[in-house]
Design an enzyme around this catalytic site. Structure first.
Site, PDB file in Angstrom:
ATOM      1  N   ALA A   1     108.654  80.218  98.547  1.00  0.00           N
ATOM      2  CA  ALA A   1     107.300  80.413  97.894  1.00  0.00           C
ATOM      3  C   ALA A   1     106.254  81.324  98.933  1.00  0.00           C
ATOM      4  CB  ALA A   1     106.728  78.808  97.688  1.00  0.00           C
TER       5      ALA A   1
ATOM      6  N   CYS B   1     110.883  81.014 105.198  1.00  0.00           N
ATOM      7  CA  CYS B   1     110.987  82.520 105.453  1.00  0.00           C
ATOM      8  C   CYS B   1     110.371  82.486 106.605  1.00  0.00           C
ATOM      9  CB  CYS B   1     109.884  83.133 104.217  1.00  0.00           C
ATOM     10  SG  CYS B   1     110.753  83.216 102.607  1.00  0.00           S
TER      11      CYS B   1
ATOM     12  N   GLN C   1     103.801  80.510 100.756  1.00  0.00           N
ATOM     13  CA  GLN C   1     103.675  79.983 101.822  1.00  0.00           C
ATOM     14  C   GLN C   1     104.855  79.406 102.565  1.00  0.00           C
ATOM     15  OE1 GLN C   1     101.094  80.029 104.210  1.00  0.00           O
ATOM     16  NE2 GLN C   1      99.693  81.288 102.789  1.00  0.00           N
ATOM     17  N   SER C   2     105.852  79.815 102.334  1.00  0.00           N
ATOM     18  CA  SER C   2     107.185  79.398 102.848  1.00  0.00           C
ATOM     19  C   SER C   2     107.340  79.164 104.194  1.00  0.00           C
ATOM     20  CB  SER C   2     108.266  80.368 102.295  1.00  0.00           C
ATOM     21  OG  SER C   2     109.807  79.786 102.826  1.00  0.00           O
ATOM     22  N   ASN C   3     107.575  78.037 104.859  1.00  0.00           N
ATOM     23  CA  ASN C   3     107.930  77.931 106.375  1.00  0.00           C
ATOM     24  C   ASN C   3     109.489  78.436 106.527  1.00  0.00           C
ATOM     25  OD1 ASN C   3     105.421  76.328 106.541  1.00  0.00           O
ATOM     26  ND2 ASN C   3     106.542  74.709 105.636  1.00  0.00           N
TER      27      ASN C   3
END
Ligand SMILES: *Cc1c(COP(=O)(O)O)cnc(C)c1O
Length: 338
Positions: free
Chosen positions: A73, A79, A75-77
């Site tokens: 998403a 990624c 705000q992906s942690n």
């Protein structure tokens, strides 16, 4: 179980702390609450994805990849941590970002997106909600190949059998800490999303004969949809380990409710949980995952699900970077959903 036969990169030195939380416990007025600090894992700042990536990146390197491709998403942690691992290993890194909430992607967004840019991500492809992410990542991998590179595709959240080994490692680390610290835990509360964490931990508990029930809190799905995912992941991890075991359906337990109205959208219970832990223990949760998971622990306590004489362990999976993308909501200065 011997995990040393699987190639692994070491991104954290030593065990993450297992701590009692006296002030939070008093404020809650329920069970004794302990915390496993997986928000202190490596890869600046780390979280549960760090444990999975130790095995996944080792596999990518073994296959001769020069580019990591993954998805998440806005705000992906996952990624962010994958990109940090790529930088550590001298690899390129590209994302497919799924705009699960329409129009939520912003080039100037704070939080994790800011770090994507600071860490110099090599490419972001934004796709609408509902896109087949596997196919979208394969298209990026094909582009990498056409340019003469070699991509290694990491599934969403790093949740496959290999990534799940990271939480088998966590199960073994916990077992050792319970022994060394003389702690008896009655139940573990864990966030349940792409399910590598929940499923891997479950496989690790079963494989090591750790008889502590795991209570999953869904961050995007109700039990009818989440439980089969967790079961499938736990079984895949058990199979990879050669455990010759059928994971019992009844070993998988999750609760819904706390993630509503939607994945990543703030709600009042999350805000209460994030503020409560920050103000009693000085520990930062995140708005998308651990805030809602802690809201689950608080809500289940108030509903009488946990007894006052129990020791409950909360697994902190990280994510505080995303707080900065939700500052007014988390401070109570902007309205949030019920
Ligand atoms: C990804 C994530 C989770 C969920 O873990 P899964 O293995 O995807 O179920 C929980 N907490 C944080 C902070 C995360 O980034």
């Amino acid at each position: 179980m011997d995990l040393s036969r699987f190639p692994r990169r070491v991104y954290t030195h030593g065990a993450t702390p297992l701590e009692f939380m006296p002030r939070f416990t008093r404020a809650l007025g329920g069970p004794q609450v302990w915390i496993k600090r997986d928000d202190m894992l490596g890869l600046a700042p780390g979280g549960n994805k760090t444990r999975k990536l130790e095995f996944l990146v080792a596999d990518a390197l073994a296959q001769g990849a020069d580019t990591l491709v993954t998805c998440g998403a806005p705000q992906s942690n996952h990624c962010r941590i994958t990109l940090t691992a790529a930088r550590r290993e001298g690899l390129k890194c590209r994302f497919v970002i799924e705009e699960r909430v329409p129009n939520s992607y912003r080039v100037d967004a704070s939080g994790n997106h800011f770090l994507f840019r600071l860490l110099g991500v090599d490419g972001i492809t934004v796709v609408p909600a509902g896109t087949n992410m596997r196919e979208a990542m394969q298209r990026v991998a094909d582009e990498v190949a056409a340019a003469g590179g070699k991509a290694y595709v990491i599934s969403g959240g790093g949740s496959n059998a290999l990534g799940g080994l990271g939480y088998v490692a966590c199960a073994q680390e916990l077992q050792q800490q319970f022994y060394e610290q003389g702690v008896r835990i009655d139940r573990v509360v864990v966030g349940s999303g792409s399910s590598g964490t929940h499923g891997g931990l479950l496989a690790g508990f079963l494989g090591n004969r750790i008889g502590i029930p795991i209570v999953g809190i869904g961050v995007s799905r109700d039990p009818a949809d989440q439980d089969p995912l967790v079961h499938q992941e736990a079984q895949a991890v058990a199979d990879l380990l050669g455990l010759d075991m059928t994971v019992p359906r009844e070993a998988v337990l999750t609760f819904g409710d706390y993630w509503r109205p939607k994945y990543s959208i703030p709600n009042t219970k999350m805000v209460e949980a994030v503020q409560m832990l920050a103000r009693t223990e000085g520990i930062l949760l995140d708005p998308v995952y651990t805030g809602k998971v802690m809201a689950g622990l608080i809500g289940l306590t108030r509903a009488g699900y946990f007894r006052a004489d129990e020791n409950v362990l909360f697994l902190h999976t990280g994510g505080a970077t995303a707080l900065h993308a939700y500052e007014p909501q988390v401070l109570g200065d902007a309205p949030v959903a019920e």
